[in-house]
Design a protein around this motif. Structure first.
Motif, short mmCIF file in Angstrom:
data_model
loop_
_atom_site.label_atom_id
_atom_site.label_comp_id
_atom_site.label_asym_id
_atom_site.label_seq_id
_atom_site.Cartn_x
_atom_site.Cartn_y
_atom_site.Cartn_z
N ARG A 75 74.55 -43.37 2.76
CA ARG A 75 74.33 -42.63 4.00
C ARG A 75 72.86 -42.24 4.04
O ARG A 75 72.14 -42.37 3.06
CB ARG A 75 75.23 -41.40 4.04
CG ARG A 75 76.68 -41.76 4.33
CD ARG A 75 77.59 -40.59 4.07
NE ARG A 75 77.02 -39.39 4.63
CZ ARG A 75 77.00 -38.23 4.00
NH1 ARG A 75 77.48 -38.11 2.79
NH2 ARG A 75 76.49 -37.18 4.59
N SER A 76 72.41 -41.78 5.20
CA SER A 76 70.98 -41.50 5.36
C SER A 76 70.57 -40.36 4.45
O SER A 76 71.30 -39.43 4.22
CB SER A 76 70.68 -41.14 6.80
OG SER A 76 71.37 -39.99 7.15
N ARG A 121 68.33 -44.64 17.41
CA ARG A 121 68.54 -44.62 15.96
C ARG A 121 68.54 -43.19 15.44
O ARG A 121 69.34 -42.83 14.58
CB ARG A 121 67.42 -45.43 15.31
CG ARG A 121 67.65 -45.73 13.87
CD ARG A 121 66.66 -46.80 13.41
NE ARG A 121 66.98 -47.21 12.06
CZ ARG A 121 66.87 -48.45 11.63
NH1 ARG A 121 66.44 -49.39 12.45
NH2 ARG A 121 67.17 -48.74 10.39
N ARG A 127 71.69 -41.16 13.64
CA ARG A 127 71.51 -40.63 12.29
C ARG A 127 71.69 -39.11 12.27
O ARG A 127 72.28 -38.56 11.35
CB ARG A 127 70.14 -41.02 11.76
CG ARG A 127 70.01 -40.93 10.25
CD ARG A 127 68.57 -41.07 9.82
NE ARG A 127 67.76 -40.16 10.60
CZ ARG A 127 66.90 -40.53 11.53
NH1 ARG A 127 66.69 -41.79 11.78
NH2 ARG A 127 66.24 -39.62 12.21
N ARG A 182 75.27 -38.28 12.23
CA ARG A 182 75.83 -38.42 10.86
C ARG A 182 75.42 -37.23 9.99
O ARG A 182 76.20 -36.72 9.19
CB ARG A 182 75.34 -39.71 10.21
CG ARG A 182 75.92 -40.97 10.81
CD ARG A 182 75.77 -42.18 9.86
NE ARG A 182 74.40 -42.46 9.47
CZ ARG A 182 73.55 -43.20 10.17
NH1 ARG A 182 73.91 -43.74 11.31
NH2 ARG A 182 72.33 -43.41 9.72
N SER A 200 74.06 -39.00 -1.17
CA SER A 200 73.85 -39.80 0.03
C SER A 200 73.47 -41.22 -0.35
O SER A 200 73.96 -42.18 0.22
CB SER A 200 72.71 -39.20 0.86
OG SER A 200 73.06 -37.92 1.31
N ASP A 213 66.00 -45.28 7.82
CA ASP A 213 67.23 -44.48 7.84
C ASP A 213 67.14 -43.18 7.06
O ASP A 213 68.15 -42.69 6.54
CB ASP A 213 68.43 -45.30 7.37
CG ASP A 213 68.87 -46.29 8.44
OD1 ASP A 213 68.77 -45.94 9.63
OD2 ASP A 213 69.29 -47.40 8.09
N TYR A 214 65.96 -42.62 6.99
CA TYR A 214 65.82 -41.28 6.42
C TYR A 214 65.84 -40.25 7.54
O TYR A 214 65.23 -40.45 8.59
CB TYR A 214 64.50 -41.14 5.64
CG TYR A 214 64.62 -41.62 4.22
CD1 TYR A 214 64.90 -40.72 3.19
CD2 TYR A 214 64.51 -42.96 3.92
CE1 TYR A 214 65.04 -41.17 1.89
CE2 TYR A 214 64.65 -43.42 2.62
CZ TYR A 214 64.90 -42.51 1.61
OH TYR A 214 65.05 -42.93 0.33
#
Lengths: 340, 340
Positions: A67-68, B115, B119, B122, A62, A103-104
């Motif tokens: 990506r997250s 958000r 996420r 994804r 990731s 973004d975790y």
């Protein structure tokens, strides 16, 4: 290619790149079987992967793919407490807010049985998360052992098991319990008891220790009712026991707001008024505190803040920053309302 | 090698094995870069992977490696409701119990912002889970669209968005609301109102519809107070509004137990007795119901059972079994206590 690693420290894409003398992006292309890598770079990278013992995992993949990533949030509670504990929701949302900003993906893992414990330990070993936040760790816990073995970036909310090198975010339960008990004593109560809960955990043991500290010579061990959990039901039982032991009891420190709410229920059934006959103080300043009649005087526990700080601590480790070794303690103001 | 798939249906290890004419175990060894595979088998498998468009993901890899797989549990709630909703904990533990028995790891994903939504979508696309349980889906929800696109095995707790082909487990909110309102009418109340919450969701709209059904000609739209959420705070506000509109109101259906608890608080402040002056009924039979004074008459919502059935539904899909197309509705007995 995901295997359960036995190494103390996982090699990273970065290690491979340094070893092979190429960029992380090039390593990423090889790991992800993408084109446009020269044969010589590919050979060097494959040798470097072998040499540093790199094992690709989802999180690493990731990372290179931008990506997250994921951080585990482990709630280690017996069944009933998970339903009753008013702090867990706040800790969870606090942690999620901070992780989300970076973004975790936070993945929350419930532990409700031995089978859950074993499976979660395997899940952590499998590389599905980059870091872990743990609420209510137990001693001799396989989860804690796995985290230490893998050197997963981790933070405990509340004290970690003894001698654990892992960082934690918490409150000073002993000092907080002492402060609210002293405040209760200042209201002139003469026969003060405690419904002490969860003594198998640091938080429960520390709250009893703070209560004992505050009373000093006036401490009467007969006026401590011990109950297993921080729950409403245990509060009812504990208060009934105290009333039996001393019908003239006039002050009670309940180990949590839920316990205090149960104690209020028991006093109501026994025909005692609060705060007239008995003054009660709780602990947490959770949603319980404003739903009881009268509203609870209590210790404010910053649940959301605990989650935020624990997440920041894990993110800091993921960025390679040094973390304080001795834990972070947040403030716990006393909130004085009507129950004492 | 984890990519976001655009295919309608993911190819599996099984598809590769069938295409290559080898066992799944052999495919597994190739996918996991293990030894003891003949060069010809490896070539056939690589060609088959290309042909069927197989993209390895963690779940598939877990499957062939006989390690535990993961099912997502998505809580789609605004911040305050996650803290207040007494059903979520029960649904979560019910689902976890069933998944754990089949060695699936439940990963709970909180959605608390746009958000988070993006996420999590994804994350689902990335193959980190094999299936999904969703609590409180919204219309036009990117999460629901991703699940449909990927054809991820899924079950909703509560009604799925309209025209969604996905299965659900729920209760009949309208019939349950009608039944408890009729029961309240039978106690002789003359001026019955409702604190209606969460009307943007099926559950909220259906509870109001059931209330309207039961009252028939006696329905008075002025005696419906509309509040945004199923919370204690909104219960206080809604009850205050009803008292202003009709000081002689003598019966109230609160859309949830938390709302009922708030309504009780408002009545206490207004000096009205329950059930003497006003009879109140709630909905959920959650932990709230026994913590109010008086205890609540309410509709029992089988939270744990909803979680269990939703998990069984997802596991059934993972085993390739057909699922009922029109949803599963669980029983909701009326629990009559002291508040009406």
């Amino acid at each position: 290619m995901v295997t359960i690693p036995s190494r103390r420290k996982r090699a990273t894409i970065h290690d491979v790149a340094v070893e092979a003398g190429v960029s992380r992006g090039t390593v990423s292309r090889v790991v992800n079987d993408e084109p446009y890598v020269s044969a010589s770079a590919r050979t060097a990278i494959e040798a470097a992967i072998e040499k540093v013992g790199y094992v690709p995992n989802n999180a690493a993949r990731s990372l290179v793919m931008q990506r997250s990533e994921a951080v585990g949030f482990i709630v280690h509670e017996p069944h009933s407490l998970f339903l009753d504990d008013p702090n867990i929701g706040g800790i969870l949302l606090g942690a999620n807010t901070v992780l989300s900003r970076s973004d975790y993906q936070m993945v929350s893992l419930v532990i409700d049985s031995q089978r859950d414990t074993d499976r979660v330990a395997r899940y952590l070993s499998g590389g599905f998360v980059d870091g872990v936040i743990i609420v209510s760790a137990r001693r001799e816990d396989p989860i804690t052992r796995v985290i230490e073995k893998l050197r997963l970036p981790a933070a405990f909310v509340g004290h970690p098991p003894e001698q654990s090198p892992l960082p934690f975010v918490g409150i000073d339960n002993r000092a907080s319990a002492r402060a609210i008990t002293e405040r209760l004593m200042q209201t002139g109560r003469q026969r003060i008891g405690m419904v002490a809960a969860a003594l198998d955990r640091d938080s429960g043991a520390d709250r009893l220790a703070g209560f004992t500290d505050a009373l000093g010579d006036r401490f009467n061990p007969a006026l401590v009712a011990r109950v297993p959990l921080y729950t409403f039901t245990d509060g009812v039982k504990g208060m009934c026991a105290l009333l039996e032991r001393d019908p003239l009891i006039d002050g009670v420190f309940a180990a949590s707001d839920a316990v205090a709410a149960g104690a209020l229920e028991a006093l109501r059934h026994a025909g005692r008024s609060v705060p007239g006959d008995v003054g009660i103080v709780g602990f947490d300043d959770s949603s319980w505190a404003l739903r009881t009649q009268p509203h609870l005087s209590t210790v404010h526990q910053p649940a959301f803040g605990l989650g935020e700080r624990a997440a920041e601590c894990v993110l800091g480790q993921l960025r390679g920053e040094e973390q304080p070794a001795d834990g972070i303690l947040l403030e716990t103001p006393i909130i004085w309302r009507d129950s004492a």
